[in-house]
Write a protein that holds these residues in place. Structure first.
Motif, PDB file in Angstrom:
ATOM      1  N   LEU A 182       0.860  -1.145  -0.001  1.00 27.96           N
ATOM      2  CA  LEU A 182      -0.059   0.094  -0.132  1.00 27.96           C
ATOM      3  C   LEU A 182       0.767   1.364  -0.025  1.00 27.96           C
ATOM      4  N   ILE A 183       1.788   1.278   0.866  1.00 28.39           N
ATOM      5  CA  ILE A 183       2.658   2.487   0.641  1.00 28.39           C
ATOM      6  C   ILE A 183       3.417   2.426  -0.663  1.00 28.39           C
ATOM      7  N   ILE A 184       4.098   1.431  -1.118  1.00 30.12           N
ATOM      8  CA  ILE A 184       4.563   1.693  -2.593  1.00 30.12           C
ATOM      9  C   ILE A 184       3.293   2.199  -3.406  1.00 30.12           C
ATOM     10  N   LEU A 185       2.299   1.610  -3.525  1.00 31.15           N
ATOM     11  CA  LEU A 185       1.194   2.172  -4.563  1.00 31.15           C
ATOM     12  C   LEU A 185       0.955   3.640  -4.155  1.00 31.15           C
ATOM     13  N   ILE A 186       0.705   3.960  -3.289  1.00 30.00           N
ATOM     14  CA  ILE A 186       0.561   5.543  -2.754  1.00 30.00           C
ATOM     15  C   ILE A 186       1.771   6.205  -3.160  1.00 30.00           C
ATOM     16  N   GLY A 187       2.856   5.802  -2.738  1.00 33.93           N
ATOM     17  CA  GLY A 187       4.144   6.653  -3.047  1.00 33.93           C
ATOM     18  C   GLY A 187       4.141   6.680  -4.811  1.00 33.93           C
ATOM     19  N   GLY A 188       3.790   5.711  -5.546  1.00 30.63           N
ATOM     20  CA  GLY A 188       3.757   5.751  -6.921  1.00 30.63           C
ATOM     21  C   GLY A 188       2.745   6.520  -7.537  1.00 30.63           C
ATOM     22  N   PHE A 189       1.861   6.587  -6.801  1.00 36.58           N
ATOM     23  CA  PHE A 189       0.420   7.671  -7.337  1.00 36.58           C
ATOM     24  C   PHE A 189       0.961   8.915  -7.169  1.00 36.58           C
ATOM     25  N   PHE A 190       1.688   9.409  -5.937  1.00 33.18           N
ATOM     26  CA  PHE A 190       1.901  10.804  -5.748  1.00 33.18           C
ATOM     27  C   PHE A 190       3.100  11.051  -6.856  1.00 33.18           C
ATOM     28  N   VAL A 191       3.956  10.241  -7.017  1.00 33.66           N
ATOM     29  CA  VAL A 191       5.173  10.665  -8.034  1.00 33.66           C
ATOM     30  C   VAL A 191       4.692  10.607  -9.429  1.00 33.66           C
ATOM     31  N   SER A 192       3.601   9.927  -9.618  1.00 32.46           N
ATOM     32  CA  SER A 192       3.066   9.783 -11.091  1.00 32.46           C
ATOM     33  C   SER A 192       2.519  11.283 -11.214  1.00 32.46           C
ATOM     34  N   ARG A 193       1.898  11.798 -10.200  1.00 30.21           N
ATOM     35  CA  ARG A 193       1.238  13.083 -10.227  1.00 30.21           C
ATOM     36  C   ARG A 193       2.127  14.208 -10.458  1.00 30.21           C
ATOM     37  N   MET A 194       3.414  14.142 -10.175  1.00 29.59           N
ATOM     38  CA  MET A 194       4.385  15.197 -10.013  1.00 29.59           C
ATOM     39  C   MET A 194       5.160  15.187 -11.409  1.00 29.59           C
ATOM     40  N   ILE A 195       5.262  14.359 -12.242  1.00 30.51           N
ATOM     41  CA  ILE A 195       5.986  13.958 -13.404  1.00 30.51           C
ATOM     42  C   ILE A 195       4.982  14.690 -14.538  1.00 30.51           C
ATOM     43  N   PRO A 196       5.722  15.479 -15.433  1.00 26.99           N
ATOM     44  CA  PRO A 196       5.151  16.176 -16.446  1.00 26.99           C
ATOM     45  C   PRO A 196       4.188  15.024 -17.523  1.00 26.99           C
ATOM     46  N   VAL A 197       3.169  15.485 -18.014  1.00 25.99           N
ATOM     47  CA  VAL A 197       2.372  14.599 -19.046  1.00 25.99           C
ATOM     48  C   VAL A 197       3.172  14.475 -20.203  1.00 25.99           C
ATOM     49  N   LYS A 198       3.479  13.571 -20.974  1.00 25.03           N
ATOM     50  CA  LYS A 198       4.311  13.281 -22.022  1.00 25.03           C
ATOM     51  C   LYS A 198       3.496  14.244 -23.250  1.00 25.03           C
ATOM     52  N   GLY A 199       3.906  14.985 -23.936  1.00 30.88           N
ATOM     53  CA  GLY A 199       3.453  15.705 -25.262  1.00 30.88           C
ATOM     54  C   GLY A 199       2.947  16.869 -24.790  1.00 30.88           C
ATOM     55  N   ILE A 200       2.940  17.376 -23.603  1.00 32.87           N
ATOM     56  CA  ILE A 200       2.237  18.650 -23.020  1.00 32.87           C
ATOM     57  C   ILE A 200       3.537  19.511 -22.927  1.00 32.87           C
ATOM     58  N   THR A 201       3.038  20.694 -23.564  1.00 33.04           N
ATOM     59  CA  THR A 201       4.076  21.708 -23.673  1.00 33.04           C
ATOM     60  C   THR A 201       3.711  22.852 -22.461  1.00 33.04           C
ATOM     61  N   ASN A 202       4.325  22.869 -21.551  1.00 26.89           N
ATOM     62  CA  ASN A 202       4.386  23.779 -20.395  1.00 26.89           C
ATOM     63  C   ASN A 202       4.952  25.106 -20.642  1.00 26.89           C
ATOM     64  N   ILE A 203       4.209  26.097 -20.548  1.00 28.38           N
ATOM     65  CA  ILE A 203       4.782  27.821 -20.785  1.00 28.38           C
ATOM     66  C   ILE A 203       4.569  28.504 -19.406  1.00 28.38           C
ATOM     67  N   THR A 204       5.395  29.398 -19.501  1.00 32.73           N
ATOM     68  CA  THR A 204       5.403  30.301 -18.327  1.00 32.73           C
ATOM     69  C   THR A 204       4.356  31.197 -18.389  1.00 32.73           C
ATOM     70  N   VAL A 205       3.831  31.836 -17.332  1.00 34.13           N
ATOM     71  CA  VAL A 205       2.762  32.916 -17.304  1.00 34.13           C
ATOM     72  C   VAL A 205       3.213  34.081 -18.237  1.00 34.13           C
ATOM     73  N   GLN A 206       4.479  34.497 -18.138  1.00 27.72           N
ATOM     74  CA  GLN A 206       4.960  35.626 -19.226  1.00 27.72           C
ATOM     75  C   GLN A 206       4.775  35.024 -20.437  1.00 27.72           C
ATOM     76  N   GLU A 207       5.067  33.938 -20.755  1.00 27.39           N
ATOM     77  CA  GLU A 207       4.905  33.257 -22.223  1.00 27.39           C
ATOM     78  C   GLU A 207       3.456  33.555 -22.745  1.00 27.39           C
ATOM     79  N   ALA A 208       2.500  33.141 -21.678  1.00 30.84           N
ATOM     80  CA  ALA A 208       1.096  33.017 -22.196  1.00 30.84           C
ATOM     81  C   ALA A 208       0.657  34.476 -22.089  1.00 30.84           C
ATOM     82  N   LYS A 209       1.087  35.490 -21.309  1.00 35.03           N
ATOM     83  CA  LYS A 209       0.706  36.935 -21.244  1.00 35.03           C
ATOM     84  C   LYS A 209       1.358  37.545 -22.734  1.00 35.03           C
TER      85      LYS A 209
END
Length: 117
Positions: free
Chosen positions: A6-33
């Motif tokens: 259970l600890i490993i599964l919960i830890g894996g869940f949180f780690v997966s939430r922190m990793i950026p989604v493949k193929g998604i381009t993140n931009i800064t607020v300034q770039e968006a503005k």
């Protein structure tokens, strides 16, 4: 043994939430503005209507994440799309949905509206 699994599964869940989604381009607020003056860019805010009405910024149009799949036909697949939410998590999910439906120019604003202010 079950506790460790259970600890490993919960830890894996949180780690997966922190990793950026493949193929998604993140931009800064300034770039968006910087894109706000470009008429060939669409801006969508995937927060709830209550969050959007509490604080929003032009030229963002509110399409809540839960409604996005049904509203894809209102977006131009050939234009860039800048997606924002409160912190960047829902907009990352929205960007992933857009990518899966052929919107190859979808940009997630890192930090969301929390960083925009």
């Amino acid at each position: 043994m079950i506790i460790w699994i259970l600890i490993i599964l919960i830890g894996g869940f949180f780690v997966s939430r922190m990793i950026p989604v493949k193929g998604i381009t993140n931009i800064t607020v300034q770039e968006a503005k910087n894109k706000r003056k470009d008429k060939h860019v669409q801006f969508i805010d995937v927060r709830t209507p209550g969050e959007f009405n509490g604080y929003n910024s032009k030229p963002f149009k509110n399409i809540p994440l839960s409604n996005l799949p049904a509203k894809l036909n209102t977006l131009d697949i050939n234009k860039e799309i800048v997606v924002i939410c409160q912190s960047g998590m829902r907009s990352a999910k929205a960007s992933k949905i857009l990518k899966k439906h052929g919107f190859n120019k979808a940009y997630n604003v890192k930090g969301g509206m929390s960083a925009w202010r």
